[in-house]
Motif scaffolding. Structure first.
Motif, PDB file in Angstrom:
ATOM      1  N   LEU A 138     -23.071 -14.893   5.617  1.00  0.00           N
ATOM      2  CA  LEU A 138     -22.729 -13.799   6.526  1.00  0.00           C
ATOM      3  C   LEU A 138     -21.690 -14.242   7.560  1.00  0.00           C
ATOM      4  O   LEU A 138     -20.792 -13.477   7.904  1.00  0.00           O
ATOM      5  CB  LEU A 138     -23.985 -13.253   7.200  1.00  0.00           C
ATOM      6  N   GLU A 139     -21.799 -15.473   8.035  1.00  0.00           N
ATOM      7  CA  GLU A 139     -20.789 -16.011   8.956  1.00  0.00           C
ATOM      8  C   GLU A 139     -19.425 -16.083   8.275  1.00  0.00           C
ATOM      9  O   GLU A 139     -18.405 -15.727   8.862  1.00  0.00           O
ATOM     10  CB  GLU A 139     -21.181 -17.416   9.427  1.00  0.00           C
ATOM     11  N   GLU A 140     -19.421 -16.540   7.035  1.00  0.00           N
ATOM     12  CA  GLU A 140     -18.168 -16.649   6.291  1.00  0.00           C
ATOM     13  C   GLU A 140     -17.581 -15.263   6.037  1.00  0.00           C
ATOM     14  O   GLU A 140     -16.369 -15.065   6.140  1.00  0.00           O
ATOM     15  CB  GLU A 140     -18.399 -17.386   4.966  1.00  0.00           C
ATOM     16  N   ALA A 141     -18.424 -14.303   5.720  1.00  0.00           N
ATOM     17  CA  ALA A 141     -17.962 -12.925   5.498  1.00  0.00           C
ATOM     18  C   ALA A 141     -17.308 -12.380   6.767  1.00  0.00           C
ATOM     19  O   ALA A 141     -16.253 -11.727   6.704  1.00  0.00           O
ATOM     20  CB  ALA A 141     -19.130 -12.044   5.069  1.00  0.00           C
ATOM     21  N   ALA A 142     -17.905 -12.656   7.919  1.00  0.00           N
ATOM     22  CA  ALA A 142     -17.329 -12.209   9.190  1.00  0.00           C
ATOM     23  C   ALA A 142     -15.992 -12.906   9.431  1.00  0.00           C
ATOM     24  O   ALA A 142     -15.011 -12.272   9.845  1.00  0.00           O
ATOM     25  CB  ALA A 142     -18.293 -12.488  10.341  1.00  0.00           C
ATOM     26  N   ARG A 143     -15.933 -14.194   9.155  1.00  0.00           N
ATOM     27  CA  ARG A 143     -14.691 -14.953   9.331  1.00  0.00           C
ATOM     28  C   ARG A 143     -13.583 -14.384   8.453  1.00  0.00           C
ATOM     29  O   ARG A 143     -12.426 -14.302   8.864  1.00  0.00           O
ATOM     30  CB  ARG A 143     -14.924 -16.427   8.992  1.00  0.00           C
ATOM     31  N   LEU A 144     -13.945 -13.958   7.244  1.00  0.00           N
ATOM     32  CA  LEU A 144     -12.972 -13.398   6.306  1.00  0.00           C
ATOM     33  C   LEU A 144     -12.649 -11.928   6.590  1.00  0.00           C
ATOM     34  O   LEU A 144     -11.768 -11.354   5.959  1.00  0.00           O
ATOM     35  CB  LEU A 144     -13.482 -13.541   4.867  1.00  0.00           C
ATOM     36  N   GLY A 145     -13.406 -11.311   7.512  1.00  0.00           N
ATOM     37  CA  GLY A 145     -13.185  -9.910   7.830  1.00  0.00           C
ATOM     38  C   GLY A 145     -13.605  -8.961   6.724  1.00  0.00           C
ATOM     39  O   GLY A 145     -13.026  -7.883   6.564  1.00  0.00           O
ATOM     40  N   LEU A 146     -14.616  -9.348   5.964  1.00  0.00           N
ATOM     41  CA  LEU A 146     -15.051  -8.523   4.836  1.00  0.00           C
ATOM     42  C   LEU A 146     -15.770  -7.264   5.309  1.00  0.00           C
ATOM     43  O   LEU A 146     -16.487  -7.282   6.300  1.00  0.00           O
ATOM     44  CB  LEU A 146     -15.977  -9.331   3.919  1.00  0.00           C
ATOM     45  N   ARG A 147     -15.581  -6.182   4.583  1.00  0.00           N
ATOM     46  CA  ARG A 147     -16.224  -4.898   4.894  1.00  0.00           C
ATOM     47  C   ARG A 147     -17.585  -4.765   4.232  1.00  0.00           C
ATOM     48  O   ARG A 147     -18.434  -4.015   4.700  1.00  0.00           O
ATOM     49  CB  ARG A 147     -15.339  -3.747   4.453  1.00  0.00           C
ATOM     50  N   GLU A 148     -17.778  -5.481   3.112  1.00  0.00           N
ATOM     51  CA  GLU A 148     -19.056  -5.420   2.409  1.00  0.00           C
ATOM     52  C   GLU A 148     -19.259  -6.674   1.580  1.00  0.00           C
ATOM     53  O   GLU A 148     -18.303  -7.375   1.252  1.00  0.00           O
ATOM     54  CB  GLU A 148     -19.143  -4.176   1.517  1.00  0.00           C
ATOM     55  N   LEU A 149     -20.513  -6.918   1.266  1.00  0.00           N
ATOM     56  CA  LEU A 149     -20.890  -7.962   0.319  1.00  0.00           C
ATOM     57  C   LEU A 149     -21.570  -7.283  -0.856  1.00  0.00           C
ATOM     58  O   LEU A 149     -22.320  -6.314  -0.663  1.00  0.00           O
ATOM     59  CB  LEU A 149     -21.850  -8.964   0.957  1.00  0.00           C
ATOM     60  N   THR A 150     -21.323  -7.803  -2.058  1.00  0.00           N
ATOM     61  CA  THR A 150     -22.004  -7.311  -3.246  1.00  0.00           C
ATOM     62  C   THR A 150     -22.480  -8.503  -4.059  1.00  0.00           C
ATOM     63  O   THR A 150     -21.959  -9.623  -3.927  1.00  0.00           O
ATOM     64  CB  THR A 150     -21.084  -6.447  -4.129  1.00  0.00           C
ATOM     65  N   SER A 151     -23.481  -8.251  -4.890  1.00  0.00           N
ATOM     66  CA  SER A 151     -23.982  -9.296  -5.775  1.00  0.00           C
ATOM     67  C   SER A 151     -24.801  -8.661  -6.883  1.00  0.00           C
ATOM     68  O   SER A 151     -25.431  -7.623  -6.678  1.00  0.00           O
ATOM     69  CB  SER A 151     -24.852 -10.288  -4.995  1.00  0.00           C
ATOM     70  N   ASP A 152     -24.781  -9.277  -8.048  1.00  0.00           N
ATOM     71  CA  ASP A 152     -25.690  -8.912  -9.129  1.00  0.00           C
ATOM     72  C   ASP A 152     -26.920  -9.792  -8.948  1.00  0.00           C
ATOM     73  O   ASP A 152     -26.858 -11.001  -9.154  1.00  0.00           O
ATOM     74  CB  ASP A 152     -25.021  -9.136 -10.486  1.00  0.00           C
ATOM     75  N   VAL A 153     -28.027  -9.176  -8.547  1.00  0.00           N
ATOM     76  CA  VAL A 153     -29.197  -9.906  -8.056  1.00  0.00           C
ATOM     77  C   VAL A 153     -30.355  -9.797  -9.047  1.00  0.00           C
ATOM     78  O   VAL A 153     -30.697  -8.704  -9.513  1.00  0.00           O
ATOM     79  CB  VAL A 153     -29.613  -9.350  -6.671  1.00  0.00           C
ATOM     80  N   SER A 154     -30.968 -10.925  -9.315  1.00  0.00           N
ATOM     81  CA  SER A 154     -32.118 -10.953 -10.229  1.00  0.00           C
ATOM     82  C   SER A 154     -33.291 -10.178  -9.643  1.00  0.00           C
ATOM     83  O   SER A 154     -33.367  -9.951  -8.425  1.00  0.00           O
ATOM     84  CB  SER A 154     -32.557 -12.398 -10.477  1.00  0.00           C
ATOM     85  N   ARG A 155     -34.222  -9.803 -10.508  1.00  0.00           N
ATOM     86  CA  ARG A 155     -35.456  -9.158 -10.040  1.00  0.00           C
ATOM     87  C   ARG A 155     -36.133 -10.038  -8.992  1.00  0.00           C
ATOM     88  O   ARG A 155     -36.659  -9.553  -7.995  1.00  0.00           O
ATOM     89  CB  ARG A 155     -36.421  -8.970 -11.208  1.00  0.00           C
ATOM     90  N   THR A 156     -36.117 -11.326  -9.233  1.00  0.00           N
ATOM     91  CA  THR A 156     -36.799 -12.284  -8.367  1.00  0.00           C
ATOM     92  C   THR A 156     -36.232 -12.284  -6.950  1.00  0.00           C
ATOM     93  O   THR A 156     -36.978 -12.411  -5.984  1.00  0.00           O
ATOM     94  CB  THR A 156     -36.685 -13.698  -8.979  1.00  0.00           C
ATOM     95  N   ALA A 157     -34.926 -12.133  -6.822  1.00  0.00           N
ATOM     96  CA  ALA A 157     -34.264 -12.258  -5.514  1.00  0.00           C
ATOM     97  C   ALA A 157     -34.020 -10.927  -4.806  1.00  0.00           C
ATOM     98  O   ALA A 157     -33.568 -10.925  -3.663  1.00  0.00           O
ATOM     99  CB  ALA A 157     -32.942 -13.004  -5.688  1.00  0.00           C
ATOM    100  N   GLN A 158     -34.325  -9.810  -5.440  1.00  0.00           N
ATOM    101  CA  GLN A 158     -34.009  -8.522  -4.824  1.00  0.00           C
ATOM    102  C   GLN A 158     -34.698  -8.334  -3.472  1.00  0.00           C
ATOM    103  O   GLN A 158     -34.066  -7.872  -2.516  1.00  0.00           O
ATOM    104  CB  GLN A 158     -34.344  -7.373  -5.775  1.00  0.00           C
ATOM    105  N   GLY A 159     -35.955  -8.699  -3.349  1.00  0.00           N
ATOM    106  CA  GLY A 159     -36.654  -8.572  -2.071  1.00  0.00           C
ATOM    107  C   GLY A 159     -36.014  -9.414  -0.981  1.00  0.00           C
ATOM    108  O   GLY A 159     -35.891  -8.976   0.165  1.00  0.00           O
ATOM    109  N   PHE A 160     -35.584 -10.619  -1.336  1.00  0.00           N
ATOM    110  CA  PHE A 160     -34.907 -11.497  -0.380  1.00  0.00           C
ATOM    111  C   PHE A 160     -33.627 -10.832   0.117  1.00  0.00           C
ATOM    112  O   PHE A 160     -33.372 -10.769   1.326  1.00  0.00           O
ATOM    113  CB  PHE A 160     -34.601 -12.850  -1.039  1.00  0.00           C
TER     114      PHE A 160
END
Length: 157
Positions: A101-123
């Motif tokens: 999240l710090e890196e995303a802010a440094r890069l000025g990103l508007r959004e983050l996306t990811s293809d997330v496993s069932r296991t990690a979705q809650g996280f």
């Protein structure tokens, strides 16, 4: 714990994190066939090296041992996010996500996306990511369900 950029030559250690995360943790949510297709022990080492060098992840090190890693691309896509199956529930994922999240802010990103496993979705949900779409990608002939997740960032440039 130290979070730093990946160093060339650590590809094997990162593979061990990847393999253990899938075989020791994600195995609760996926069949043995899915786990083996996702993370075979005999994965081509040169392909793995190129992939890791290409994503240039952050690495979490505990007592000199690599125990987790994650990346964020300039597009805002998180390609890999893995915590060693030998080190679950120690806050490693949380610390890595904060670094992402710090890196995303440094890069000025508007959004983050990811293809997330069932296991990690809650996280990912705990950090404000929402499911955009459930997916069923096929890897080595086996369907391994995941979800496209997105987080809109507040402080984008």
């Amino acid at each position: 714990m130290l979070i730093r950029r990946y160093r060339k030559g650590e590809e094997s250690a990162l593979f061990d994190v990847y393999y253990s995360a899938i075989h020791l943790v994600a195995c609760r949510d996926y069949t043995p066939q899915q786990i083996e297709a996702w993370a075979p022990r005999d994965l081509d080492a040169s392909l793995w090296e190129r992939r890791i060098r290409g994503i240039n992840p952050f690495v979490a090190e505990l007592d000199g041992t690599v125990v987790a890693y994650a990346d964020v691309q300039a597009s805002g896509y998180i390609d890999h996010f893995f915590v060693s199956g030998a080190h679950p529930r120690r806050g490693l994922g949380t610390m890595l996500m904060k670094r992402i999240l710090e890196e995303a802010a440094r890069l000025g990103l508007r959004e983050l996306t990811s293809d997330v496993s069932r296991t990690a979705q809650g996280f990912f949900e705990r950090f404000g990511f929402g499911v955009v779409e459930q997916r069923n990608p096929v890897l080595r002939g086996i369907t391994i369900p995941n979800a496209l997740m997105r987080l809109e960032l507040q402080n984008a440039r």
